[in-house]
Enzyme design. Structure first.
Site, short mmCIF file in Angstrom:
data_model
loop_
_atom_site.label_atom_id
_atom_site.label_comp_id
_atom_site.label_asym_id
_atom_site.label_seq_id
_atom_site.Cartn_x
_atom_site.Cartn_y
_atom_site.Cartn_z
N CYS A 84 14.76 33.87 33.61
CA CYS A 84 15.79 32.84 33.46
C CYS A 84 15.20 31.59 32.78
CB CYS A 84 16.38 32.48 34.82
SG CYS A 84 17.39 33.81 35.50
N HIS A 87 20.96 37.74 36.60
CA HIS A 87 20.68 36.55 37.42
C HIS A 87 21.65 35.44 37.03
CE1 HIS A 87 16.17 37.64 38.29
NE2 HIS A 87 17.01 38.62 38.59
N GLU A 101 21.30 32.22 36.26
CA GLU A 101 21.00 31.33 35.14
C GLU A 101 21.04 32.08 33.80
OE1 GLU A 101 19.19 32.08 37.90
OE2 GLU A 101 17.59 30.61 38.13
N CYS A 158 13.56 32.09 37.79
CA CYS A 158 12.46 33.04 37.61
C CYS A 158 11.98 32.95 36.15
CB CYS A 158 12.92 34.45 37.95
SG CYS A 158 14.00 35.18 36.71
ZN LIG Z 1 16.21 34.75 37.17
#
Ligand SMILES: [Zn+2]
Length: 173
Positions: free
Chosen positions: A103, A70, A72, A100
């Site tokens: 992250c 992801h 981040e 999320c």
């Molecule tokens: Zn994430």
């Protein structure tokens, strides 16, 4: 937006300063880079108060086959070996989408002190074809940040229309 989504479920967008708007728009541009490379449309950038850009990243799930790639989390992986926690505590991480739980956890461990995000998790669920009220096992990033011994300021959703544009047609209907 799904017409069946009750408006009351959607978090109210917040106004940003000109400076925050500038960097969040950069994160949104990185989301479009991610999408153009076949990934989910998410981008992130970390910036110090003096305007120094520490680094940036985009979602690379499809490119790498790594389900944890992801934007981040990838950004924290780039920053953490290079900058001390005292530096990262001064940084703002701008993310095109609400972090999320994974992250948020990476941000928690990095000591990054401030997060500004674009589209929120509820609106993202609708783009993914799920119900807005489908909560799954999903913790809010704010739940994770609230457990941090160090304060993590969290600002968002913001620039929702611009952040949503990256997602139109990017998820299967
Ligand atoms: Zn994430």
């Amino acid at each position: 937006m799904n017409a069946a989504t009750p408006h009351s479920l959607l978090p109210e967008p917040v106004e940003l300063s000109e400076r925050d708007g500038l960097y969040l728009r950069r994160a949104i541009a990185l989301a479009d880079v991610a999408r153009s490379r076949g990934n989910r449309p998410f981008g992130a950038i970390a910036v110090l108060p003096d305007g120094t850009v520490l680094d940036e990243a985009w979602n690379a799930n499809a490119e790498t086959g790594d389900c944890t790639a992801h934007a981040e989390t990838s950004l924290v992986r780039k920053l953490s070996p290079r900058f001390g926690r005292e530096v990262l505590a001064q940084a703002t991480l701008y993310s095109s989408g609400e972090p999320c739980v994974m992250c948020a956890g990476a941000i928690f461990w990095s000591a990054i002190g401030r997060v500004v995000y674009g589209i929120d998790a509820v609106r993202l669920r609708v783009f993914r074809g799920e119900r807005a009220d489908q909560v799954d096992a999903e913790l809010s990033c704010r739940d994770v940040f609230a457990a941090s011994p160090l304060p993590i300021e969290c600002v968002g959703p913001a620039l929702v229309e611009e952040a949503s544009a990256s997602h139109r047609g990017a998820w299967k209907a």
